[in-house]
Design an enzyme around this catalytic site. Structure first.
Site, mmCIF file in Angstrom:
data_model
loop_
_atom_site.group_PDB
_atom_site.id
_atom_site.type_symbol
_atom_site.label_atom_id
_atom_site.label_comp_id
_atom_site.label_asym_id
_atom_site.label_seq_id
_atom_site.Cartn_x
_atom_site.Cartn_y
_atom_site.Cartn_z
ATOM 1 N N THR A 386 0.887 -1.155 0.000
ATOM 2 C CA THR A 386 0.000 0.000 0.000
ATOM 3 C C THR A 386 0.921 1.199 0.000
ATOM 4 O O THR A 386 2.115 1.043 0.147
ATOM 5 C CB THR A 386 -0.837 -0.047 1.306
ATOM 6 O OG1 THR A 386 -1.676 -1.168 1.219
ATOM 7 C CG2 THR A 386 -1.631 1.200 1.578
ATOM 8 N N THR A 404 -3.973 2.029 -2.338
ATOM 9 C CA THR A 404 -3.508 0.641 -2.360
ATOM 10 C C THR A 404 -4.106 -0.197 -3.478
ATOM 11 O O THR A 404 -5.178 0.121 -3.996
ATOM 12 C CB THR A 404 -3.842 -0.043 -1.001
ATOM 13 O OG1 THR A 404 -3.214 -1.317 -0.950
ATOM 14 C CG2 THR A 404 -5.325 -0.222 -0.795
ATOM 15 N N ASN A 406 -3.699 -3.460 -2.432
ATOM 16 C CA ASN A 406 -3.609 -4.488 -1.393
ATOM 17 C C ASN A 406 -2.263 -5.197 -1.418
ATOM 18 O O ASN A 406 -1.264 -4.588 -1.133
ATOM 19 C CB ASN A 406 -4.778 -5.463 -1.437
ATOM 20 C CG ASN A 406 -4.904 -6.233 -0.123
ATOM 21 O OD1 ASN A 406 -4.437 -5.761 0.911
ATOM 22 N ND2 ASN A 406 -5.501 -7.396 -0.140
ATOM 23 N N ASP A 428 -9.684 -8.453 1.561
ATOM 24 C CA ASP A 428 -9.943 -7.726 2.806
ATOM 25 C C ASP A 428 -11.352 -8.008 3.350
ATOM 26 O O ASP A 428 -11.684 -7.613 4.469
ATOM 27 C CB ASP A 428 -9.737 -6.216 2.614
ATOM 28 C CG ASP A 428 -8.294 -5.794 2.866
ATOM 29 O OD1 ASP A 428 -7.544 -6.587 3.463
ATOM 30 O OD2 ASP A 428 -7.915 -4.677 2.476
ATOM 31 N N SER A 458 -7.699 -1.235 7.055
ATOM 32 C CA SER A 458 -7.028 -0.729 8.261
ATOM 33 C C SER A 458 -6.342 0.602 7.995
ATOM 34 O O SER A 458 -5.624 1.125 8.849
ATOM 35 C CB SER A 458 -5.952 -1.717 8.722
ATOM 36 O OG SER A 458 -6.518 -2.952 9.000
ATOM 37 N N GLY A 479 -1.063 -3.110 5.940
ATOM 38 C CA GLY A 479 -2.203 -3.910 6.398
ATOM 39 C C GLY A 479 -2.643 -3.551 7.800
ATOM 40 O O GLY A 479 -2.726 -2.370 8.153
HETATM 41 O O1 DON Z 1 -6.994 -1.683 3.312
HETATM 42 C C1 DON Z 1 -6.197 -2.338 3.940
HETATM 43 O O2 DON Z 1 -6.135 -2.319 5.151
HETATM 44 C C2 DON Z 1 -5.200 -3.204 3.174
HETATM 45 N N1 DON Z 1 -5.719 -3.503 1.887
HETATM 46 C C3 DON Z 1 -3.907 -2.489 3.107
HETATM 47 C C4 DON Z 1 -2.855 -3.304 2.441
HETATM 48 C C5 DON Z 1 -1.503 -2.887 2.789
HETATM 49 O O3 DON Z 1 -1.273 -1.962 3.515
HETATM 50 C C6 DON Z 1 -0.409 -3.708 2.253
HETATM 51 N N2 DON Z 1 0.844 -3.120 2.640
HETATM 52 N N3 DON Z 1 1.877 -3.417 2.825
#
Ligand code: DON
Length: 574
Positions: A386, A404, A406, A428, A458, A479
């Protein structure tokens, strides 16, 4: 990144022009220049995870644009520069403030489940999850929202034409740039999945192998798509040849997204969640992100403890903060989902009263076992990638946006002829009640797939004001760790009064209820603190949290930008 492969570079910022930037020893990510990660300016500041992207934002400022113009330019440029993290095939959130507003605004341009989606779509006939169906390939993708979101926010608050803000991204895609270590690592990690899709292979492979560090990455098809958006705005993506290419690929692979999904995609302006911490007003992302609610919940829980008396490295600070995180994740699993579909007890979860009851249950001398931590009960209530960037300008506008696709390279699938990488945001959702997502977080009833629902996030883009003046803005990728890294950085800065560079680069830890462990970032924890925590009964897992906080603080006349030294990035300003 593994501890052993982490390159330690020591750098000193000796009393720059701000007394609050004393020297500090921090580990730098490979290939990064320390001098580019911290910057002090007076007029404007941008911190992002990409050198070209921060420079694209800077260019808008130099052309007389404002923070919202820089927001649009960075959004499109980072889509090109970090194809492993974000892109126009993804989505995101923006929290925005400008002087004169009563409160910051939140823009939700999160992906939506297709109209044909349903709650059993990731299960086999016997009700078991089909491995990786929500992560790789066509079914993993939600209906993208990024282009609609960026254009909507920019058209309302930007000064420069769309043509100008999108140009740096087009130039970057056409001319290309050298693959940097973080991108090379992501390519290697996802190579098997990427190799399955010829349109993906065409861009990211050379002579049958993924591009390596130092190779030139050119994205000609993506430039063509960006030009369509430049010419026709949102319709350049959601209608016309680009939309047709998306729908054709979905049909060819048996996917679910149709023209009706693209036609019905809507950006939602939401109220950010709002709380206070010792006189500061904190605004962060509301559902469908869980981020803001739990950032506030964690802050509220530890506020009465005055943790600055102990300090960041003290076992009591870590014990109470980690316990607050653990409770937040128990509540997340039960109560959080898209508020357009399910009721979320937002006020209850972010109340000081609830926080007090959480604090009262945390024993002084030991961690709670996961079986001892139950979601709260409320009266009258039923029931790897992200990116983040932050911008401030001379007139006091503040942008905090997390975007993002994801996981690394989202679904891995490029829509032929467009350069668009389809996200894998469908992961998610809870594929079934109790199932874990990519980040190991368990999901509940409220986060099951439904047509047009937005998967729980998140992401926690956050703005802090005091007396209606910007103090701090920040966010991070990674994440479920996002919300705990954001909460910790807020505590480091607001409670422990650490200079921003220290607040960003200090030790990080994470407790997410399941698994029952205290995850501690790759460096920085004092040995005696760790020994004490083990003695108290903590199961400690040393594993990088992956957060890359991008923060800007306003201190007097100075704008201080810090791009997390753990990863690629640049603080740029004047
Ligand atoms: O929306 C979310 O929380 C996740 N899709 C974010 C993914 C993410 O941060 C991956 N990163 N390293």
């Amino acid at each position: 990144m593994k501890f052993i492969t982490f390159l330690f570079v020591i750098f000193f910022i000796a009393n720059c022009s701000s007394p609050n930037l004393n020297y500090r020893t921090v580990p730098m990510a490979p290939g990064e220049k320390a001098s580019e990660h911290v910057k002090i300016g007076k007029k404007y500041m941008i911190t992002s995870q990409g050198r070209h992207s921060s420079q694209a934002g800077l260019k808008m400022m130099e052309m007389g644009g404002n923070a919202m113009d820089a927001f649009a330019a960075v959004s499109f440029a980072i889509s090109v520069e970090r194809p492993q993290s974000t892109g126009i095939g993804g989505g995101g959130f923006l929290v925005y403030w400008q002087p004169g507003m009563e409160k910051p605004l939140a823009f939700d341009f999160r992906e939506k489940a297709p109209l044909k989606a349903h709650k059993k779509m990731f299960l086999d006939m016997s009700g078991k999850e089909i491995p990786r169906k929500s992560l790789d390939g066509i079914f993993a993708g939600g209906v993208p929202g990024l282009v609609a979101g960026v254009i909507e926010a920019h058209s309302r608050y930007g000064k420069l034409p769309l043509h100008a803000v999108i140009q740096p991204a087009i130039d970057l895609a056409e001319k290309g740039f050298e693959v940097y270590p973080g991108l090379a690592k992501a390519l290697t990690y996802r190579q098997k999945v990427l190799a399955r899709f010829p349109a993906t292979k065409k861009i990211f492979f050379k002579e049958g192998k993924v591009l390596e560090e130092g190779d030139l990455l050119v994205q000609t098809d993506l430039a063509k798509t960006l030009k369509a958006i430049q010419a026709r705005g949102k319709n350049g993506f959601y209608k016309g040849w680009v939309a047709k290419a998306i729908v054709e690929e979905e049909k060819r692979r048996g996917g679910m997204i149709r023209q009706a999904d693209l036609d019905q995609y809507n950006v939602v302006q939401r109220k950010p969640v709002t709380g206070s911490y010792k006189g500061y007003d904190v605004y962060s992302m509301s559902p469908p992100s869980s981020g803001g609610i739990h950032v506030l919940q964690i802050l509220n829980t530890v506020e009465p403890l005055n943790l600055s008396h102990y300090g960041i490295q003290d076992y009591r600070t870590i014990h109470y903060t980690a316990s607050a995180m653990q409770q937040a994740f128990a509540d997340r699993a039960k109560y959080l989902g898209d508020m357009d579909f399910v009721r979320v007890p937002l006020d209850e979860l972010t109340s000081k009263k609830y926080a007090k009851s959480i604090l009262a249950k945390i024993p002084k001398d030991r961690p709670l076992k996961k079986s001892e931590v139950l979601p709260g009960k409320f009266d009258g209530y039923e029931s790897p990638e992200t990116t983040h960037f932050t911008i401030m300008d001379s007139e006091g506008r503040v942008v905090s946006s997390t975007q993002t696709i994801n996981g690394y390279f989202g679904s891995g699938l490029v829509i032929p002829g467009t350069g668009i990488i389809l996200n894998n945001e469908m992961d998610d959702f809870a594929t079934k009640v109790g199932a874990k997502n990519l980040f190991g977080a368990v999901g509940g009833e409220k986060n099951l797939v439904e047509p047009q629902k937005r998967p729980l996030s998140s992401m926690s883009p956050t703005i802090v004001l005091k007396h209606n003046k910007p103090v701090l803005a920040l966010g991070s990728p990674s994440g479920t760790r996002i919300l705990t890294c954001v909460a910790q950085t807020l505590l480091n800065y607001l409670e422990h009064n650490e200079p921003l560079l220290n607040a960003v680069s200090s030790v990080r830890y994470h407790q997410q209820w399941y698994p029952d462990e205290l995850r501690i970032g790759a460096f920085g924890l004092k040995k005696e603190t760790e020994d004490k925590l083990r003695e108290m009964g903590y199961k400690i897992n040393h594993k990088n949290l992956g957060c890359r906080v991008q923060a800007i603080a306003r201190e007097g006349d100075n704008l201080i930008g810090v791009s997390d030294p753990r990863g690629q990035g640049m603080a740029a300003g004047e």
